[in-house]
Design a protein around this motif. Structure first.
Motif, PDB file in Angstrom:
ATOM      1  N   TRP A 245      -9.599 -47.585 -10.170  1.00  0.00           N
ATOM      2  CA  TRP A 245      -9.722 -46.934  -8.878  1.00  0.00           C
ATOM      3  C   TRP A 245     -10.839 -45.906  -8.942  1.00  0.00           C
ATOM      4  CZ3 TRP A 245      -4.459 -45.602  -6.146  1.00  0.00           C
ATOM      5  CH2 TRP A 245      -3.735 -46.785  -5.951  1.00  0.00           C
ATOM      6  N   PRO A 246     -11.605 -45.707  -7.870  1.00  0.00           N
ATOM      7  CA  PRO A 246     -12.664 -44.693  -7.895  1.00  0.00           C
ATOM      8  C   PRO A 246     -12.162 -43.297  -8.268  1.00  0.00           C
ATOM      9  CG  PRO A 246     -12.922 -46.107  -5.980  1.00  0.00           C
ATOM     10  CD  PRO A 246     -11.604 -46.486  -6.614  1.00  0.00           C
ATOM     11  N   LYS A 247     -11.010 -42.889  -7.739  1.00  0.00           N
ATOM     12  CA  LYS A 247     -10.547 -41.525  -8.003  1.00  0.00           C
ATOM     13  C   LYS A 247     -10.133 -41.330  -9.458  1.00  0.00           C
ATOM     14  CE  LYS A 247      -6.868 -40.135  -5.828  1.00  0.00           C
ATOM     15  NZ  LYS A 247      -5.963 -39.933  -4.673  1.00  0.00           N
ATOM     16  N   THR A 248      -9.503 -42.333 -10.055  1.00  0.00           N
ATOM     17  CA  THR A 248      -9.093 -42.166 -11.444  1.00  0.00           C
ATOM     18  C   THR A 248     -10.296 -42.240 -12.382  1.00  0.00           C
ATOM     19  OG1 THR A 248      -8.531 -44.524 -11.562  1.00  0.00           O
ATOM     20  CG2 THR A 248      -6.737 -42.987 -11.101  1.00  0.00           C
ATOM     21  N   GLU A 249     -11.240 -43.126 -12.093  1.00  0.00           N
ATOM     22  CA  GLU A 249     -12.417 -43.218 -12.949  1.00  0.00           C
ATOM     23  C   GLU A 249     -13.269 -41.960 -12.848  1.00  0.00           C
ATOM     24  OE1 GLU A 249     -14.513 -46.873 -12.419  1.00  0.00           O
ATOM     25  OE2 GLU A 249     -12.906 -48.035 -13.385  1.00  0.00           O
ATOM     26  N   ARG A 250     -13.386 -41.408 -11.633  1.00  0.00           N
ATOM     27  CA  ARG A 250     -14.156 -40.173 -11.459  1.00  0.00           C
ATOM     28  C   ARG A 250     -13.480 -39.007 -12.179  1.00  0.00           C
ATOM     29  NH1 ARG A 250     -14.858 -40.825  -6.423  1.00  0.00           N
ATOM     30  NH2 ARG A 250     -13.481 -39.290  -5.474  1.00  0.00           N
ATOM     31  N   ALA A 251     -12.166 -38.913 -12.033  1.00  0.00           N
ATOM     32  CA  ALA A 251     -11.447 -37.824 -12.700  1.00  0.00           C
ATOM     33  C   ALA A 251     -11.521 -37.953 -14.217  1.00  0.00           C
ATOM     34  CB  ALA A 251      -9.990 -37.808 -12.237  1.00  0.00           C
ATOM     35  N   GLN A 252     -11.358 -39.162 -14.722  1.00  0.00           N
ATOM     36  CA  GLN A 252     -11.403 -39.379 -16.166  1.00  0.00           C
ATOM     37  C   GLN A 252     -12.788 -39.053 -16.725  1.00  0.00           C
ATOM     38  OE1 GLN A 252      -9.729 -43.105 -17.444  1.00  0.00           O
ATOM     39  NE2 GLN A 252     -10.944 -43.156 -19.316  1.00  0.00           N
TER      40      GLN A 252
ATOM     41  N   ALA B 294     -10.656 -30.513  -6.803  1.00  0.00           N
ATOM     42  CA  ALA B 294     -10.937 -30.189  -5.400  1.00  0.00           C
ATOM     43  C   ALA B 294     -11.909 -31.156  -4.744  1.00  0.00           C
ATOM     44  CB  ALA B 294     -11.486 -28.767  -5.301  1.00  0.00           C
ATOM     45  N   ASP B 295     -12.290 -32.206  -5.432  1.00  0.00           N
ATOM     46  CA  ASP B 295     -13.269 -33.170  -4.937  1.00  0.00           C
ATOM     47  C   ASP B 295     -12.718 -33.924  -3.725  1.00  0.00           C
ATOM     48  OD1 ASP B 295     -15.031 -35.276  -4.522  1.00  0.00           O
ATOM     49  OD2 ASP B 295     -15.211 -35.790  -6.645  1.00  0.00           O
ATOM     50  N   THR B 296     -13.396 -33.809  -2.579  1.00  0.00           N
ATOM     51  CA  THR B 296     -12.945 -34.472  -1.342  1.00  0.00           C
ATOM     52  C   THR B 296     -13.825 -35.664  -0.970  1.00  0.00           C
ATOM     53  OG1 THR B 296     -14.246 -32.920  -0.005  1.00  0.00           O
ATOM     54  CG2 THR B 296     -11.928 -32.360  -0.410  1.00  0.00           C
ATOM     55  N   ASP B 297     -14.688 -36.113  -1.887  1.00  0.00           N
ATOM     56  CA  ASP B 297     -15.566 -37.243  -1.578  1.00  0.00           C
ATOM     57  C   ASP B 297     -14.746 -38.525  -1.367  1.00  0.00           C
ATOM     58  OD1 ASP B 297     -17.736 -35.613  -1.822  1.00  0.00           O
ATOM     59  OD2 ASP B 297     -18.380 -36.372  -3.777  1.00  0.00           O
ATOM     60  N   ILE B 298     -15.081 -39.253  -0.325  1.00  0.00           N
ATOM     61  CA  ILE B 298     -14.432 -40.516  -0.020  1.00  0.00           C
ATOM     62  C   ILE B 298     -15.167 -41.636  -0.753  1.00  0.00           C
ATOM     63  CG2 ILE B 298     -13.918 -42.168   1.815  1.00  0.00           C
ATOM     64  CD1 ILE B 298     -13.625 -39.781   3.712  1.00  0.00           C
ATOM     65  N   ALA B 299     -14.423 -42.511  -1.352  1.00  0.00           N
ATOM     66  CA  ALA B 299     -15.021 -43.608  -2.112  1.00  0.00           C
ATOM     67  C   ALA B 299     -15.703 -44.599  -1.168  1.00  0.00           C
ATOM     68  CB  ALA B 299     -13.961 -44.323  -2.937  1.00  0.00           C
ATOM     69  N   PRO B 300     -16.790 -45.226  -1.616  1.00  0.00           N
ATOM     70  CA  PRO B 300     -17.435 -46.258  -0.776  1.00  0.00           C
ATOM     71  C   PRO B 300     -16.500 -47.447  -0.555  1.00  0.00           C
ATOM     72  CG  PRO B 300     -18.364 -46.239  -3.003  1.00  0.00           C
ATOM     73  CD  PRO B 300     -17.490 -45.033  -2.898  1.00  0.00           C
ATOM     74  N   ALA B 301     -16.661 -48.097   0.584  1.00  0.00           N
ATOM     75  CA  ALA B 301     -15.746 -49.174   0.977  1.00  0.00           C
ATOM     76  C   ALA B 301     -15.675 -50.277  -0.069  1.00  0.00           C
ATOM     77  CB  ALA B 301     -16.183 -49.742   2.325  1.00  0.00           C
ATOM     78  N   ARG B 302     -16.801 -50.596  -0.705  1.00  0.00           N
ATOM     79  CA  ARG B 302     -16.835 -51.699  -1.666  1.00  0.00           C
ATOM     80  C   ARG B 302     -16.014 -51.404  -2.919  1.00  0.00           C
ATOM     81  NH1 ARG B 302     -21.490 -48.876  -2.087  1.00  0.00           N
ATOM     82  NH2 ARG B 302     -22.104 -48.120  -4.166  1.00  0.00           N
TER      83      ARG B 302
END
Length: 259
Positions: free
Chosen positions: A152-159, A181-189
């Motif tokens: 998932w984008p959020k787990t990979e970014r956090a890791q 606190a990162d509120t960036d939305i992942a790209p649709a793809r």
């Protein structure tokens, strides 16, 4: 909790580092992190509706945290997931024994991912996905509301960010809370498909979720060092993402054997 990034046995001074966000409906009654009366000697926030908890550490250095697993529709669970955390601290057992027990009792709960640890081991338990029960190897990891190993984008970014901070030795509360606190939305793809629709996948994709009804209610930072000290930091948030409270607690681990 809905995001847990953690480093296990991956730092020369700190054997456990946790940076986690709890996402929940804002109307659900909650207590900020505090020393519990029952089970005594445990520190963490509490869910006032079902009586459980999402993340806590006790005076013996034992740690537990839980997330739900996202499913579009499901029957009501028999027991609250928060009891997976709360009840661990009521039992005089180590992480291995509790993980094995919860793996057996998993069907009684709603979909969950559970981390449970003591001074020597850290375990992952779930009642969904192909990985249901395993001892974790040293390293940096992240889990959210998917199955173990999902990208998932959020787990990979956090890791990735926690790995970078770990290498730089930048593990202060403010730095780890900035990560959360990162509120960036992942790209649709890059969005996962969990059956809830594209719009909701986008809404749930940031590390920190903000909306009037549902969002990130608390960020938690835990550092446990090899000399036997625990630091616990919590920040609570309202529906406008304003900080409602800060809690800091430090203690030396009681070395009485609980395993």
């Amino acid at each position: 909790m809905c995001l847990i990034a953690f480093a296990w046995q991956a730092h020369p001074q700190l054997d456990l580092v946790v940076a986690a966000n709890r996402d929940e409906f804002h109307q659900r009654p909650t207590e900020a992190a505090h020393w519990w009366q029952e089970p005594a000697g445990t520190f963490g926030g509490r869910d006032r509706e079902a009586g459980g908890a999402w993340c806590a550490v006790d005076r013996h250095g034992r740690f537990a945290a839980v997330t739900n697993v996202r499913e579009p529709a499901r029957a009501a669970p028999v027991r609250s997931r928060g009891l997976l955390v709360r009840d661990y601290f009521a039992e005089p057992c180590g992480a291995s024994a509790w993980a094995a027990r919860m793996a057996e009792q998993g069907p009684a709960f709603g979909p969950f991912n559970l981390l449970v640890g003591d001074r020597d081991t850290l375990w992952f338990v779930s009642n969904r996905g192909s990985v249901r029960h395993m001892a974790l190897r040293p390293g940096v990891h992240a889990i959210s509301n998917g199955h173990w190993g999902d990208h998932w984008p959020k787990t990979e970014r956090a890791q990735d960010r926690l790995q970078t901070l770990l290498g730089a030795g930048a593990l202060e509360d403010d730095v780890l809370c900035d990560l959360l606190a990162d509120t960036d939305i992942a790209p649709a793809r890059a969005l996962p498909d969990t059956g809830v629709g594209d719009e909701r996948e986008r809404f749930l994709s940031p590390l920190f979720i903000r909306s009037a009804m549902y969002g990130t209610r608390a960020s938690t930072v835990i550092r446990r060092d090899r000399s036997g000290r625990v630091h616990f930091h919590e920040r609570g948030f309202d529906a406008d993402a304003r900080i409602t409270h800060r809690v800091d607690q430090d203690w030396r681990i009681d070395k009485e054997d609980r395993s």
